[in-house]
Design a protein around this motif. Structure first.
Motif, short mmCIF file in Angstrom:
data_model
loop_
_atom_site.label_atom_id
_atom_site.label_comp_id
_atom_site.label_asym_id
_atom_site.label_seq_id
_atom_site.Cartn_x
_atom_site.Cartn_y
_atom_site.Cartn_z
N SER A 109 -2.93 2.37 -21.02
CA SER A 109 -2.18 2.62 -19.79
C SER A 109 -3.08 2.56 -18.56
O SER A 109 -2.75 1.95 -17.54
N ILE A 110 -4.25 3.19 -18.67
CA ILE A 110 -5.18 3.19 -17.53
C ILE A 110 -5.76 1.79 -17.31
O ILE A 110 -5.92 1.35 -16.17
N SER A 111 -6.02 1.07 -18.40
CA SER A 111 -6.51 -0.30 -18.27
C SER A 111 -5.48 -1.18 -17.57
O SER A 111 -5.83 -2.03 -16.74
N LEU A 112 -4.20 -0.97 -17.87
CA LEU A 112 -3.15 -1.73 -17.20
C LEU A 112 -3.08 -1.39 -15.71
O LEU A 112 -2.81 -2.26 -14.88
N ALA A 113 -3.34 -0.11 -15.39
CA ALA A 113 -3.38 0.27 -13.97
C ALA A 113 -4.52 -0.45 -13.25
O ALA A 113 -4.35 -0.91 -12.11
N TYR A 114 -5.68 -0.56 -13.91
CA TYR A 114 -6.82 -1.27 -13.33
C TYR A 114 -6.47 -2.75 -13.09
O TYR A 114 -6.90 -3.34 -12.08
N ILE A 115 -5.70 -3.34 -14.01
CA ILE A 115 -5.36 -4.76 -13.91
C ILE A 115 -4.29 -5.00 -12.85
O ILE A 115 -4.36 -5.96 -12.08
N HIS A 116 -3.29 -4.12 -12.81
CA HIS A 116 -2.12 -4.38 -11.96
C HIS A 116 -2.30 -3.92 -10.51
O HIS A 116 -1.58 -4.39 -9.63
N LEU A 117 -3.25 -3.04 -10.24
CA LEU A 117 -3.49 -2.64 -8.85
C LEU A 117 -3.93 -3.84 -8.00
O LEU A 117 -3.38 -4.05 -6.90
N PRO A 118 -4.89 -4.66 -8.46
CA PRO A 118 -5.23 -5.86 -7.66
C PRO A 118 -4.05 -6.80 -7.46
O PRO A 118 -3.94 -7.44 -6.41
N LEU A 119 -3.15 -6.88 -8.45
CA LEU A 119 -1.96 -7.73 -8.30
C LEU A 119 -1.05 -7.18 -7.20
O LEU A 119 -0.49 -7.95 -6.40
N LEU A 120 -0.90 -5.85 -7.17
CA LEU A 120 -0.11 -5.22 -6.10
C LEU A 120 -0.75 -5.49 -4.74
O LEU A 120 -0.05 -5.84 -3.76
N LEU A 121 -2.07 -5.35 -4.66
CA LEU A 121 -2.77 -5.57 -3.39
C LEU A 121 -2.75 -7.05 -3.00
O LEU A 121 -2.76 -7.38 -1.81
N TRP A 122 -2.72 -7.94 -3.99
CA TRP A 122 -2.57 -9.37 -3.71
C TRP A 122 -1.23 -9.65 -3.02
O TRP A 122 -1.15 -10.44 -2.08
N CYS A 123 -0.18 -8.97 -3.49
CA CYS A 123 1.14 -9.09 -2.85
C CYS A 123 1.11 -8.52 -1.42
O CYS A 123 1.66 -9.13 -0.49
N LEU A 124 0.47 -7.36 -1.25
CA LEU A 124 0.33 -6.78 0.09
C LEU A 124 -0.45 -7.71 1.00
O LEU A 124 -0.06 -7.93 2.17
N TYR A 125 -1.54 -8.27 0.49
CA TYR A 125 -2.34 -9.20 1.29
C TYR A 125 -1.52 -10.42 1.68
O TYR A 125 -1.69 -10.98 2.77
N GLY A 126 -0.64 -10.85 0.78
CA GLY A 126 0.24 -11.97 1.09
C GLY A 126 1.14 -11.65 2.28
O GLY A 126 1.34 -12.49 3.17
N LEU A 127 1.67 -10.43 2.30
CA LEU A 127 2.49 -10.01 3.45
C LEU A 127 1.67 -9.99 4.74
O LEU A 127 2.14 -10.40 5.80
N ILE A 128 0.44 -9.50 4.63
CA ILE A 128 -0.44 -9.47 5.82
C ILE A 128 -0.75 -10.89 6.27
O ILE A 128 -0.74 -11.19 7.47
N PHE A 129 -1.00 -11.76 5.32
CA PHE A 129 -1.37 -13.16 5.63
C PHE A 129 -0.24 -13.88 6.36
O PHE A 129 -0.49 -14.66 7.28
N ILE A 130 1.01 -13.63 5.94
CA ILE A 130 2.16 -14.30 6.57
C ILE A 130 2.74 -13.46 7.70
O ILE A 130 3.84 -13.75 8.19
N ASP A 131 2.03 -12.41 8.08
CA ASP A 131 2.44 -11.54 9.18
C ASP A 131 3.79 -10.87 8.88
O ASP A 131 4.62 -10.70 9.78
N PHE A 132 4.02 -10.53 7.61
CA PHE A 132 5.22 -9.84 7.15
C PHE A 132 6.50 -10.64 7.43
O PHE A 132 7.59 -10.07 7.42
N ASP A 133 6.35 -11.93 7.64
CA ASP A 133 7.51 -12.79 7.91
C ASP A 133 7.97 -13.43 6.59
O ASP A 133 7.69 -14.60 6.32
N THR A 134 8.68 -12.67 5.78
CA THR A 134 9.08 -13.13 4.44
C THR A 134 10.17 -14.19 4.47
O THR A 134 10.41 -14.87 3.47
N LYS A 135 10.83 -14.36 5.60
CA LYS A 135 11.92 -15.33 5.69
C LYS A 135 11.42 -16.75 5.98
O LYS A 135 12.17 -17.71 5.83
N ASP A 136 10.17 -16.85 6.41
CA ASP A 136 9.61 -18.16 6.75
C ASP A 136 9.05 -18.80 5.48
O ASP A 136 7.99 -18.41 4.98
N LEU A 137 9.77 -19.79 4.94
CA LEU A 137 9.37 -20.43 3.68
C LEU A 137 8.02 -21.15 3.82
O LEU A 137 7.21 -21.14 2.90
#
Length: 340
Positions: A109-137
Motif C-alpha cells: 500500500s505504501i509502495s503504491l502511494a510512492y508510485i501514484h503521488l508523482p502521477l497525481l503531481l504530473w496531472c497537477l503540473y499539466g493543469l499548471i502548464f495549460i494554465d488550468f484551461d481544460t477546455k482548450d484541446l
C-alpha cells in the motif's frame, strides 16, 4: 522605418523586448534549479540520513514537479493567484501526507502511494502548464507533446552532462585532485534534478529545436517498435514463456505496455500537429493493434492471477492501469482507422 526592419520582420524595439524576456527566463531558470537542488539536498543540509526516512522515495517526485511548476509560474505572464494558491495547497497536502506515512520496507500500500503521488503531481503540473484551461484541446495536446519533448531533451542533456563529468574528473585526476565525492554529491545531483527544468526552458525559448527533432524520433522509432513487438510475441510463443504464472514477467510485460503506450501517444500528437504521412499513420495503426493484443494478454493474466490468488493492492492497481491503457488504445485505434 523600413530600413530599421530586420530580415525576420523584428524592429529594434521588438528585439530588445525579446532579449529582456529571454534574460528574465534565464534568471527564473536559475532560481527554479537552485530551489530544486536545495530541496533535494535537504537531508545533508538539515543533517539526517535520507535512507532512514525513505526521503528520496517519498519526496524526489514531489521536489521535481515543484521545481518544474515554479519555473512555469515564474515565466507565466498572466499569473492567476487562485491557480497559484490551489497548486501550493496541493503540493503542501501531498508533502504532509507522503512524509507522515510510516517507514516500512515491505508494504504494498505504501509502495503504491510512492508510485501514484508523482502521477497525481504530473496531472497537477499539466493543469499548471495549460494554465488550468481544460477546455482548450490544443493546450492539452501541447502538454502531451511537451512530455515527449522533455523526455528527449532531458536524455540529450544528461548524456552531454555525463560526457562533461567524465572529462572534468579526468582533467582533475591528471593533476592529482580527487573531486569525485564533491562533484557527485553536488554537481551531478543538481544536474540530474535540473535537467527537466533546463529542457523546459529550451522547449519554451527555442521551440524550433524540438519541432525538428521530435517528429524524426517519433517516425524513426515507431516502425522499430512494431518490428520489436512482433518478434517479441513470436518469441514468447516459441519459448513457452507466459505472464500467467511468472510475476516478474508480468511486471516486465506491463512496463513494456506503458513504454509503448507513451510512444503511441507521443507519435499521435506529432502526427496530429503536423501533416501526417500515410505510412506513419499506418505504422501507428499497426502498433496500436499489436499493443492492444499485448494488453489483452496482460489483462487475461491479471484476471487469472486475481482468481488464483485473490485481490491485493498491487494487483488492483495493475488491473486499473491496464483497463485505462486498453480504453485509450481502443479510442486511438478508432481515430487512426478513420484517417488511414
Amino acid at each position: 522605418m523600413e530600413a530599421q526592419m530586420h530580415e525576420n520582420g523584428d524592429t529594434p524595439v521588438t528585439l530588445e523586448s525579446k532579449k529582456t524576456v529571454r534574460n528574465n527566463d534565464i534568471l527564473f531558470l536559475i532560481v527554479a534549479c537552485l530551489i530544486t537542488g536545495f530541496l533535494i539536498k535537504l537531508p545533508q543540509v538539515v543533517g539526517f540520513l535520507p535512507q532512514e526516512f525513505q526521503f528520496y522515495q517519498k519526496d524526489a517526485g514531489l521536489i521535481l514537479f515543484l521545481g518544474l511548476s515554479t519555473y512555469v509560474f515564474l515565466t507565466n505572464k498572466h499569473l492567476v493567484m487562485k491557480h497559484l494558491f490551489i497548486s501550493l495547497a496541493v503540493f503542501a497536502v501531498s508533502a504532509v501526507y507522503i512524509n507522515l506515512l510510516p517507514v516500512v520496507k515491505e508494504s504494498h500500500s505504501i509502495s503504491l502511494a510512492y508510485i501514484h503521488l508523482p502521477l497525481l503531481l504530473w496531472c497537477l503540473y499539466g493543469l499548471i502548464f495549460i494554465d488550468f484551461d481544460t477546455k482548450d484541446l490544443k493546450k492539452r495536446m501541447d502538454y502531451l507533446k511537451y512530455n515527449g519533448n522533455i523526455a528527449i531533451l532531458s536524455a540529450i542533456i544528461l548524456i552531454a552532462g555525463a560526457m562533461l563529468t567524465a572529462v572534468t574528473l579526468g582533467l582533475f585526476s591528471a593533476i592529482d585532485m580527487n573531486i569525485e565525492t564533491f562533484y557527485g554529491d553536488y554537481v551531478v545531483v543538481l544536474g540530474l534534478v535540473s535537467a527537466p527544468i533546463v529542457a523546459t526552458y529550451i522547449i519554451k525559448t527555442y521551440p524550433a529545436v524540438t519541432q525538428k527533432i521530435a517528429p524524426i524520433i517519433a517516425n524513426l522509432f515507431t516502425p522499430l517498435v512494431v518490428i520489436t513487438l512482433v518478434i517479441f510475441l513470436i518469441s514468447m510463443v516459441v519459448t513457452g514463456k507466459d505472464p500467467y504464472n511468472d510475476r516478474d514477467f508480468l511486471l516486465v510485460f506491463n512496463l513494456l505496455l506503458l513504454g509503448v503506450m507513451a510512444l503511441i501517444v507521443f507519435s499521435v500528437t506529432e502526427t496530429t500537429l503536423s501533416k501526417p504521412k500515410r505510412f506513419n499513420v499506418w505504422m501507428l495503426f499497426g502498433l496500436s493493434i499489436i499493443t492492444l493484443l499485448v494488453d489483452l494478454v496482460a489483462l487475461s493474466a491479471i484476471v487469472y492471477r486475481l482468481g488464483e490468488y485473490g485481490f491485493t493492492p498491487n494487483r488492483t492497481a495493475v488491473l486499473g492501469s491496464n483497463l485505462l491503457i486498453f480504453g485509450h488504445l481502443v479510442l486511438i485505434m478508432i481515430d487512426l482507422f478513420k484517417v488511414t
